[in-house]
Design a protein around this motif. Structure first.
Motif, short mmCIF file in Angstrom:
data_model
loop_
_atom_site.label_atom_id
_atom_site.label_comp_id
_atom_site.label_asym_id
_atom_site.label_seq_id
_atom_site.Cartn_x
_atom_site.Cartn_y
_atom_site.Cartn_z
N ASP A 27 0.86 -1.18 0.00
CA ASP A 27 0.00 0.00 0.00
C ASP A 27 0.90 1.23 0.00
O ASP A 27 2.12 1.13 0.08
N ILE A 28 0.25 2.39 -0.07
CA ILE A 28 0.95 3.67 -0.03
C ILE A 28 0.49 4.43 1.21
O ILE A 28 -0.70 4.46 1.52
N THR A 29 1.44 5.02 1.91
CA THR A 29 1.16 5.86 3.06
C THR A 29 1.60 7.28 2.74
O THR A 29 2.67 7.48 2.16
N CYS A 30 0.78 8.26 3.12
CA CYS A 30 1.10 9.67 2.92
C CYS A 30 1.57 10.25 4.24
O CYS A 30 0.86 10.16 5.24
N LEU A 31 2.77 10.83 4.24
CA LEU A 31 3.35 11.37 5.47
C LEU A 31 3.57 12.87 5.33
O LEU A 31 4.28 13.30 4.42
N ALA A 41 5.62 3.81 -0.46
CA ALA A 41 5.01 2.57 -0.94
C ALA A 41 5.81 1.40 -0.39
O ALA A 41 7.05 1.43 -0.40
N CYS A 42 5.13 0.40 0.12
CA CYS A 42 5.80 -0.77 0.71
C CYS A 42 5.29 -2.06 0.10
O CYS A 42 4.15 -2.14 -0.36
N GLU A 63 5.20 5.02 -10.86
CA GLU A 63 6.62 4.70 -10.63
C GLU A 63 6.90 4.39 -9.16
O GLU A 63 7.79 3.62 -8.84
N LEU A 64 6.14 5.02 -8.27
CA LEU A 64 6.35 4.78 -6.85
C LEU A 64 6.12 3.32 -6.51
O LEU A 64 6.94 2.69 -5.85
#
Length: 101
Positions: A27-31, A41-42, A63-64
């Motif tokens: 998933d993607i986390t916004c910090l 992205a992990c 791309e992320l």
């Protein structure tokens, strides 16, 4: 890509794997940072719960997630036919992501 179709859910909420390299989730986390948003992205191996790939950027384009997947492929033994699970966000339904997997 407005014509993109989400991939089917192949794991059906079963976030377990019998051995490493057969199921990855991500998933993607916004910090928030002083310099603006940072997107992380992990990729997690569901057998070991180890983060096997990640990428950071100031955007959340395809791309992320492909960079995180590339790191996972380089660091972990990803078996042919490995299931790559994620949400149905535009990064994951993009042609770039589909080409990568």
């Amino acid at each position: 890509d407005t014509k993109a179709k989400p991939a089917p859910d192949l794991i059906g909420r079963d976030f377990h794997a019998e051995r490493p390299g057969i199921r990855l989730a991500g998933d993607i986390t916004c910090l928030p940072t002083a310099g603006g948003w940072l997107y992380l992205a992990c990729r997690l191996d569901l057998a070991t719960r180890e983060v096997v790939g990640y990428a950071m950027a100031d955007h959340h384009r395809a791309e992320l997630v492909t960079d995180a997947l590339g790191m996972a492929h380089g660091r972990a033994h990803v078996e042919p036919g490995c299931v790559i699970h994620s949400d149905r966000g535009s990064e994951y339904t993009s042609a770039r992501f589909r080409d990568r997997i």
